[in-house]
Design an enzyme around this catalytic site. Structure first.
Site, short mmCIF file in Angstrom:
data_model
loop_
_atom_site.label_atom_id
_atom_site.label_comp_id
_atom_site.label_asym_id
_atom_site.label_seq_id
_atom_site.Cartn_x
_atom_site.Cartn_y
_atom_site.Cartn_z
N ARG A 22 57.76 37.52 54.57
CA ARG A 22 58.14 38.92 54.31
C ARG A 22 59.62 38.97 53.94
O ARG A 22 60.41 38.10 54.32
CB ARG A 22 57.91 39.77 55.56
N LYS A 27 56.41 40.00 62.61
CA LYS A 27 56.22 41.25 63.33
C LYS A 27 55.99 40.96 64.81
O LYS A 27 55.31 40.01 65.16
CB LYS A 27 55.05 42.03 62.74
N HIS A 43 57.65 42.67 47.97
CA HIS A 43 56.46 42.39 48.78
C HIS A 43 55.31 41.90 47.90
O HIS A 43 54.41 41.19 48.38
CB HIS A 43 56.03 43.65 49.54
N ARG A 59 54.83 38.19 48.02
CA ARG A 59 54.05 37.72 49.18
C ARG A 59 52.55 37.79 48.88
O ARG A 59 51.79 36.87 49.21
CB ARG A 59 54.42 38.56 50.41
N HIS A 113 49.59 36.64 60.03
CA HIS A 113 48.74 37.77 60.39
C HIS A 113 48.16 37.57 61.78
O HIS A 113 47.62 36.50 62.08
CB HIS A 113 47.60 37.93 59.39
N TYR A 155 42.29 38.96 50.67
CA TYR A 155 42.56 38.04 49.57
C TYR A 155 41.30 37.32 49.08
O TYR A 155 41.33 36.67 48.03
CB TYR A 155 43.65 37.05 49.97
#
Length: 350
Positions: free
Chosen positions: A207, A233, A300, A303, A326, A335
């Protein structure tokens, strides 16, 4: 301390009062693990407790709060800032004129071209804002005005997932973009730095917020590659890798001139952390310079490009999940929509 619902002389003043206090409340409840300037954040919280009179002034403050490290605050401010402008055209005299019907009108007109995920964010921002006011307002007689906003029956969402297929570059576009990174005419003082950060994002899928927070201690050589530890995150660490051949020249040039504070790998010319908006502006300029236009041209998108090409090449969803950091594999599953080999099978059914 509680306040009267219409605590100022005009609707505009009242709305700005409550919006300022709400933003202050959200800042104190969102994660502060990435906060860089605690003293400035303390000052901003004090300013918000006093309140802002102009929406643009509050917008600038929210942007500064994001750069300080409270990354998610814009998710609440953007919808409520647009609601302010919407209400300016509507011309209410009191906050009590706002109801579910009016908010549904706002959502219907202002979110028509947005993804379902963004629409959900708008709804959450509105519901949270008016729930906050429900709990914090009180008249002199002790009575409380309740909006009771739920927006459960708003029909703007087209599905349960709220997920939109991300923008990404195709293989030939990626090659054009990579060539453009090296040929784009940046200022000499920042050329190596800009090339370096764009390549790190594109070749590792980190990110933007992770890339601008890389510290030298987390950037280590391992044979013909560099291993980079990033914080994702929730402050969750993970490791990514990039070949020396890709970034070696730019890294050496940058290390010769950089004067970064706090042991950062990348920084602006004052030694401070780069902003996400700046990185996205670089990406957009390079894309436009080679005639590539996507629905979203920000950083972004790099990514998403990395993740799409990784899945197309590996067909390994676990690898995609681990590479992107994730928490839930279902987030990575999007994806699989770009698996051309599987799609080709559908063309031969008959």
């Amino acid at each position: 301390m509680k306040y009267s619902l219409d605590c100022e002389e005009t609707f505009t003043q009242t709305y700005m009062f409550w919006l300022s206090r709400f933003i202050r409340n959200k800042i104190t409840t969102l994660s502060n693990r990435q906060v860089k300037d605690k003293d400035r954040l303390t000052q901003i919280l004090h300013e918000l407790s006093i309140g802002y009179k102009e929406i643009e002034e509050l917008k600038s403050t929210v942007k500064e709060v994001r750069n300080i490290g409270i990354n998610s605050i814009h998710v609440y401010f953007i919808p409520l800032g647009k609601l302010f402008k919407f209400m300016s055209n509507y011309g209410p005299k009191s906050m009590k004129e706002i109801d579910e019907e009016l908010l549904s009108d706002f959502l219907a007109t202002q979110t028509s071209k947005l993804s379902d995920a963004t629409k959900k964010n708008y709804r959450i921002a509105l519901v949270t804002f008016f729930n906050y006011i429900d709990k914090q307002n009180e008249e002199t007689n002790g009575n409380t005005y309740r909006f009771g906003i739920e927006l459960k029956n708003w029909g703007g969402l087209s599905g349960k997932s709220g997920q939109k297929l991300p923008s990404f570059m195709k293989k030939d576009e990626v090659q054009k973009f990579i060539q453009a990174i090296d040929s784009y005419e940046f200022s000499n003082k920042i050329a190596a730095r800009n090339r370096l950060i764009l390549k790190i994002i594109l070749y590792t899928g980190v990110r933007v917020s992770e890339a601008i927070n890389i510290h030298m201690k987390d950037f280590n050589k391992d044979e013909d590659a560099y291993i980079i530890q990033v914080r994702g995150k929730g402050n969750k660490p993970r490791v990514v890798m990039i070949k020396e051949l890709i970034i070696g020249k730019d890294l050496n040039e940058w290390n010769e001139i950089k004067t970064c504070q706090n042991n950062l790998l990348l920084c602006n010319q004052k030694g401070n952390e780069l902003t996400q908006a700046y990185i996205s502006s670089i990406v957009e300029k390079i894309l436009l310079s080679v005639g590539i236009r996507k629905e979203k041209n920000g950083a972004h998108m790099l990514r998403h490009t990395f993740a799409t090409m990784l899945y197309q090449k590996s067909k390994d969803l676990i690898l995609v999940q681990e590479s992107l950091g994730h928490a839930d594999i279902n987030t990575s599953r999007i994806y699989t929509h770009f698996d051309k080999d599987k799609l080709k099978q559908t063309t031969d059914i008959f």
